[in-house]
Scaffold this motif. Sequence first.
Motif, short mmCIF file in Angstrom:
data_model
loop_
_atom_site.label_atom_id
_atom_site.label_comp_id
_atom_site.label_asym_id
_atom_site.label_seq_id
_atom_site.Cartn_x
_atom_site.Cartn_y
_atom_site.Cartn_z
N ARG A 70 0.83 -1.21 0.00
CA ARG A 70 0.00 0.00 0.00
C ARG A 70 0.86 1.26 0.00
O ARG A 70 1.67 1.49 0.89
CB ARG A 70 -0.91 0.01 1.22
N THR A 72 1.29 5.04 0.66
CA THR A 72 0.61 5.95 1.58
C THR A 72 0.90 7.42 1.31
O THR A 72 0.08 8.27 1.60
CB THR A 72 1.02 5.63 3.04
N HIS A 93 -8.38 3.59 1.02
CA HIS A 93 -7.53 4.39 1.90
C HIS A 93 -7.22 5.73 1.24
O HIS A 93 -7.63 5.98 0.12
CB HIS A 93 -6.25 3.64 2.29
N SER A 112 5.82 4.00 1.46
CA SER A 112 4.94 3.00 2.05
C SER A 112 5.42 2.73 3.45
O SER A 112 6.64 2.69 3.70
CB SER A 112 4.98 1.72 1.22
N TYR A 113 4.50 2.54 4.39
CA TYR A 113 4.88 2.23 5.76
C TYR A 113 5.58 0.88 5.86
O TYR A 113 6.45 0.68 6.68
CB TYR A 113 3.66 2.22 6.67
#
Length: 199
Positions: A70, A72, A93, A112-113
């Motif tokens: 994902r 972000t 999201h 991305s985290y």
Amino acid sequence: MTVALEHATAATSPAPPVPAAAAPPRPARLVLTPKTALAGQLDGAWWPRSRDLEAELPVLAAALAEPWGRITRVTVNPSRWPVIPPKVPVAGHTLHVGWFTEQDPDKLILLSYTVGRWDLLVIPPQTTPAAAARLMAAASVPGSVLTAGALIAAEAVIGRRPDVRNREDAWESEGGACMYPTGSPARQPVGPLSAGAWW
């Protein structure tokens, strides 16, 4: 007294148009650098269809969801994007969008985290398919030290000099290129040549 009654007929208005089924978004035009131990300046290239981040980022994020997870956050240089929304909704999201004037104008940074950071060359939407193919090949060379700005500048030289393109076409048509068993030339990305030109 006689009263004449007129029956009012309901004004007939045309039926509201039936919305056409929304066409599915076209896939992202994207190439990623193969995974190797060589660290380069870029992790690939992206060729958006417009300069509309709200329309383009969801398609890009969806294409990267499997290989990178994902996304972000995204950062861009505002000189290339007319409108920079602070947030873009993406498949359940929110993608946060930032900008930095110090960032290379031809680069997009994705965060991305879970996985980290990636830098992509952004190929201008109006680029011809042949030029975009050259840029994508150059941006996906593992370990390349060339920046996004350097690749765009080199392609601009090729675009202004048809003799550079004609030399490559002549070389391949005269048998100078490696051939596949099917007879089509095998194009491999190569490094910069003199005066920063790219073949």
